[in-house]
Scaffold this active site. Structure first.
Site, PDB file in Angstrom:
ATOM      1  N   THR A 145     -26.856  12.293 -52.249  1.00  0.00           N
ATOM      2  CA  THR A 145     -25.895  11.183 -52.298  1.00  0.00           C
ATOM      3  C   THR A 145     -26.399  10.187 -53.336  1.00  0.00           C
ATOM      4  O   THR A 145     -27.612  10.042 -53.525  1.00  0.00           O
ATOM      5  CB  THR A 145     -25.777  10.460 -50.947  1.00  0.00           C
ATOM      6  OG1 THR A 145     -27.048   9.933 -50.623  1.00  0.00           O
ATOM      7  CG2 THR A 145     -25.328  11.389 -49.860  1.00  0.00           C
ATOM      8  N   GLU A 156     -22.042  13.810 -46.852  1.00  0.00           N
ATOM      9  CA  GLU A 156     -22.591  14.202 -45.549  1.00  0.00           C
ATOM     10  C   GLU A 156     -21.598  14.984 -44.699  1.00  0.00           C
ATOM     11  O   GLU A 156     -21.973  15.561 -43.680  1.00  0.00           O
ATOM     12  CB  GLU A 156     -23.017  12.951 -44.769  1.00  0.00           C
ATOM     13  CG  GLU A 156     -24.263  12.262 -45.318  1.00  0.00           C
ATOM     14  CD  GLU A 156     -23.990  11.273 -46.450  1.00  0.00           C
ATOM     15  OE1 GLU A 156     -22.910  11.372 -47.074  1.00  0.00           O
ATOM     16  OE2 GLU A 156     -24.836  10.412 -46.714  1.00  0.00           O
ATOM     17  N   LYS A 203     -17.054 -11.315 -43.848  1.00  0.00           N
ATOM     18  CA  LYS A 203     -17.009 -11.937 -42.528  1.00  0.00           C
ATOM     19  C   LYS A 203     -16.743 -13.422 -42.696  1.00  0.00           C
ATOM     20  O   LYS A 203     -17.612 -14.183 -43.098  1.00  0.00           O
ATOM     21  CB  LYS A 203     -18.326 -11.701 -41.791  1.00  0.00           C
ATOM     22  CG  LYS A 203     -18.478 -10.220 -41.505  1.00  0.00           C
ATOM     23  CD  LYS A 203     -19.810  -9.859 -40.897  1.00  0.00           C
ATOM     24  CE  LYS A 203     -19.880  -8.349 -40.761  1.00  0.00           C
ATOM     25  NZ  LYS A 203     -21.015  -7.744 -41.403  1.00  0.00           N
ATOM     26  N   TRP A 251     -12.797 -10.603 -39.780  1.00  0.00           N
ATOM     27  CA  TRP A 251     -13.206  -9.680 -40.840  1.00  0.00           C
ATOM     28  C   TRP A 251     -12.082  -9.515 -41.844  1.00  0.00           C
ATOM     29  O   TRP A 251     -10.930  -9.291 -41.463  1.00  0.00           O
ATOM     30  CB  TRP A 251     -13.553  -8.304 -40.251  1.00  0.00           C
ATOM     31  CG  TRP A 251     -14.852  -8.275 -39.522  1.00  0.00           C
ATOM     32  CD1 TRP A 251     -15.524  -9.358 -39.005  1.00  0.00           C
ATOM     33  CD2 TRP A 251     -15.637  -7.126 -39.229  1.00  0.00           C
ATOM     34  NE1 TRP A 251     -16.678  -8.952 -38.411  1.00  0.00           N
ATOM     35  CE2 TRP A 251     -16.785  -7.573 -38.529  1.00  0.00           C
ATOM     36  CE3 TRP A 251     -15.506  -5.763 -39.490  1.00  0.00           C
ATOM     37  CZ2 TRP A 251     -17.772  -6.712 -38.083  1.00  0.00           C
ATOM     38  CZ3 TRP A 251     -16.491  -4.904 -39.041  1.00  0.00           C
ATOM     39  CH2 TRP A 251     -17.619  -5.368 -38.347  1.00  0.00           C
TER      40      TRP A 251
HETATM   41  P1  ADP Z   1     -21.632   8.439 -52.502  1.00  0.00           P
HETATM   42  O1  ADP Z   1     -22.705   9.314 -52.984  1.00  0.00           O
HETATM   43  O2  ADP Z   1     -21.063   7.477 -53.499  1.00  0.00           O
HETATM   44  O3  ADP Z   1     -21.874   7.817 -51.156  1.00  0.00           O
HETATM   45  P2  ADP Z   1     -19.707  10.022 -51.189  1.00  0.00           P
HETATM   46  O4  ADP Z   1     -18.630  10.831 -51.760  1.00  0.00           O
HETATM   47  O5  ADP Z   1     -20.581  10.667 -50.209  1.00  0.00           O
HETATM   48  O6  ADP Z   1     -20.484   9.486 -52.400  1.00  0.00           O
HETATM   49  O7  ADP Z   1     -19.095   8.688 -50.621  1.00  0.00           O
HETATM   50  C1  ADP Z   1     -18.544   8.639 -49.348  1.00  0.00           C
HETATM   51  C2  ADP Z   1     -17.889   7.325 -49.120  1.00  0.00           C
HETATM   52  O8  ADP Z   1     -16.797   7.129 -50.018  1.00  0.00           O
HETATM   53  C3  ADP Z   1     -17.278   7.203 -47.764  1.00  0.00           C
HETATM   54  O9  ADP Z   1     -18.232   6.898 -46.783  1.00  0.00           O
HETATM   55  C4  ADP Z   1     -16.259   6.090 -47.982  1.00  0.00           C
HETATM   56  O10 ADP Z   1     -16.853   4.827 -47.930  1.00  0.00           O
HETATM   57  C5  ADP Z   1     -15.796   6.345 -49.396  1.00  0.00           C
HETATM   58  N1  ADP Z   1     -14.520   7.064 -49.381  1.00  0.00           N
HETATM   59  C6  ADP Z   1     -14.313   8.383 -49.532  1.00  0.00           C
HETATM   60  N2  ADP Z   1     -13.000   8.668 -49.484  1.00  0.00           N
HETATM   61  C7  ADP Z   1     -12.349   7.502 -49.285  1.00  0.00           C
HETATM   62  C8  ADP Z   1     -10.970   7.123 -49.139  1.00  0.00           C
HETATM   63  N3  ADP Z   1      -9.978   8.001 -49.198  1.00  0.00           N
HETATM   64  N4  ADP Z   1     -10.702   5.813 -48.940  1.00  0.00           N
HETATM   65  C9  ADP Z   1     -11.681   4.893 -48.879  1.00  0.00           C
HETATM   66  N5  ADP Z   1     -12.979   5.192 -49.015  1.00  0.00           N
HETATM   67  C10 ADP Z   1     -13.321   6.471 -49.219  1.00  0.00           C
END
Ligand code: ADP
Length: 542
Positions: free
Chosen positions: A185, A330, A439, A444
């Site tokens: 990640t 993940e 916040k 929120w």
């Molecule tokens: P990184 O390595 O940047 O964390 P990931 O692809 O694993 O890459 O990122 C996952 C995160 O991306 C999610 O936990 C969420 O916050 C965000 N995310 C993924 N898809 C969406 C979506 N459709 N809308 C909003 N947030 C999203």
């Protein structure tokens, strides 16, 4: 008593063996780094993946060894996906957009034995090679004619390596829980952490991608995978395509609107997948040149929230259905996908969009719940919001080599770091990343909501919303936006526009214009950097 059913392991090799035999002529089309469009098919990919497995075996690669890739989406990368995982080794896809020191870190952390690299990234590896601890050789993904002058040591030419073998190879059978691929990640804080997928989890996830209410991948599709193969396995599309015999179209390094559009039309693309930033560019190009999509019937948008205006444009102006999906590295990565239900068919268009801007419905295989401050489960009423937790056979249970410690709670749930709601139909809506939420006075404010609405304001190309400290309200929202070139849009215009859709207490206290916004290696807004840059910003309301 156990059932009397054959216990065949769910292996990634079975996917490519299936399509090699039963969809042998179906094409894999790539825009190559060398230049021309290249065409191959599943029969050849299966054969060359076997040749690669033979070659790697001769080079000493064994079950469980990590083999890294630094490459764009292309047919050779697909051969490596199947060849490496098929032989029982681990395909470690490296995101070349990470900082160089992060790349060196993960190559060493993963203990990559060999690296496969596209021509584009040879200079990147040249600069880093002295730091690599376990790498025994670097395979350049090209033919002899295009081999570059390089200072890289122990260099091997991909075509020479692969074509020296016969391909008379039966995919080995091993435990389906054997690790198959590794993806770090991007880690906006701290070092990147590795998610280690298994053969079994990948095959089960592929069934989900192919399910109608997943992404509905089938043999009738021609799929343009814009989402990189170094980002959560291109959302599992290469595996799902092999499972169904769908045509694959791989764009290589050319991600601009014109190049993508050209592939979509020439290769009769029916399904595409990518992050909002890419679609923003593509839509800009299509609009400017008054074009239409003649074959594309749906597009998957994920990685960040798909703005309402983008969903509306695809559906209303271009007749392209939008599947808004949520997931993370993940989660393999599909967690939820955004299809409408039968009962939504007669809703007014506007209300359908209200449903589509949610991050999608739960698909079978992923359990999801939201919890409150004390870990108690919150109602699935579409209103209560809390920490999103997931569980299932393609969800991680811990990072590679135990980084980050124990990540599951006592009942096996993984905390995603996202905050959101679930409604009674199983639609999940992300309110925010837990660290991005604003916040204010005990309430929120969702930074995603404000960003989405700001993007609908004429003249705004991109917007990020962050919390800025406030003496009275703790935190208040600040919009940091990029304008369309030459557009006169002002701070007051943005706030006026937001008044149409946001409650007064949700309105940002200020709007700042910048030339560009910082992004992570996966194309998301890098809010940690913005928070740092604007930490001393004085809001006009303080
Ligand atoms: P990184 O390595 O940047 O964390 P990931 O692809 O694993 O890459 O990122 C996952 C995160 O991306 C999610 O936990 C969420 O916050 C965000 N995310 C993924 N898809 C969406 C979506 N459709 N809308 C909003 N947030 C999203």
């Amino acid at each position: 008593m156990l059932g009397l059913i054959q216990d065949r392991p769910l292996l990634i090799s079975s996917l490519i063996e299936y399509s090699g035999l039963n969809h042998g002529d179906v094409e894999i089309v790539s825009r190559t780094v060398e230049g021309p469009i290249h065409r191959t098919n599943y029969r050849n990919i299966n054969l060359r993946a076997k040749k690669l497995a033979q070659a790697l075996t001769k080079l000493g690669a064994k079950l469980g060894d990590r083999i890294g890739t630094v490459a764009w989406n292309g047919y050779r990368h697909m051969e490596i996906y199947f060849g490496v995982s098929g032989m029982g080794a681990v395909c470690h896809t490296i995101n070349p957009r990470l900082f160089p020191e992060q790349i060196a870190y993960i190559v060493n952390h993963a203990e990559d034995k060999y690296l496969f690299v596209d021509l584009t990234f040879v200079p990147l590896l040249e600069a880093l090679q002295e730091q690599f601890e376990k790498v025994e050789g670097i395979v350049i993904m090209t033919d002899e004619a295009h081999m570059p002058e390089t200072t890289l040591k122990n260099v091997i030419c991909y075509e020479t390596l692969v074509e020296a073998e016969e391909g008379d190879y039966d995919w080995p059978q091993f435990d389906e829980m054997t690790a198959s691929s590794l993806c770090y990640t991007s880690g906006t804080t701290g070092n990147p952490k590795g998610v280690l997928y298994a053969n079994r989890s990948t095959v089960l996830h592929s069934f989900c991608v192919c399910a109608n209410d997943g992404l509905g991948v089938s043999s009738g599709d021609s799929i343009l995978a814009v989402v990189p193969m170094f980002h959560a396995n291109a959302w599992g599309l290469p595996y799902a395509a092999a499972m169904s015999g769908a045509k694959m179209v791989l764009p290589g390094a050319a991600m601009d609107g014109a190049s993508l559009y050209e592939l979509m039309e020439a290769e009769k693309v029916t399904l595409s997948a990518g992050v909002p930033t890419i679609w923003m560019m593509l839509l800009g190009y299509v609009k400017e040149n008054k074009l239409k999509f003649s074959t594309m019937d749906r597009t998957v948008i994920g990685g960040s929230a798909a703005p309402r205006s983008m969903i509306e444009t695809f559906i209303n102006d271009y007749g392209v259905n939008v599947i808004h999906a949520w997931g993370m590295t993940e989660t393999s990565p599909i967690g939820t996908t955004g299809n409408l239900l039968k009962k939504h068919a007669d809703l007014p268009e506007d209300e359908k969009i209200d449903i589509r801007i949610k991050q999608g419905r739960l698909v079978y295989g992923v359990e999801l719940k939201i919890t409150g401050d004390n870990g108690e489960e919150l109602p699935r009423d579409g209103v209560a919001f809390g920490d999103i937790k997931v569980r299932g056979p393609w969800i991680t249970k811990g990072y590679f080599k135990g980084e980050g410690g124990e990540v599951l709670d006592d009942d096996g749930w993984f905390t995603t770091g996202d905050v959101g709601t679930i409604d009674p139909d199983g639609y999940m809506q992300i309110t925010d990343r837990s660290k991005d939420v604003i916040k204010s006075g005990g309430e929120w404010i969702s930074s995603i909501d404000v960003e989405n609405e700001a993007l609908g304001c004429p003249g705004i190309v991109e917007a990020a919303v962050i919390a800025v400290p406030h003496p009275k309200w703790d935190e208040r929202p600040l919009v940091i936006a990029v304008k369309e070139k030459g557009h006169p849009v002002s701070r007051d215009d943005v706030i006026k526009h937001l008044e149409n859709s946001l409650a007064k207490w949700q309105l940002p206290d200020d709007v700042v214009f910048v030339d560009e916004l910082p992004h992570t290696a996966t194309g998301k807004l890098l809010k940690t950097k913005l928070r740092d840059e604007f930490k001393d910003y004085k809001l006009p309301t303080t």
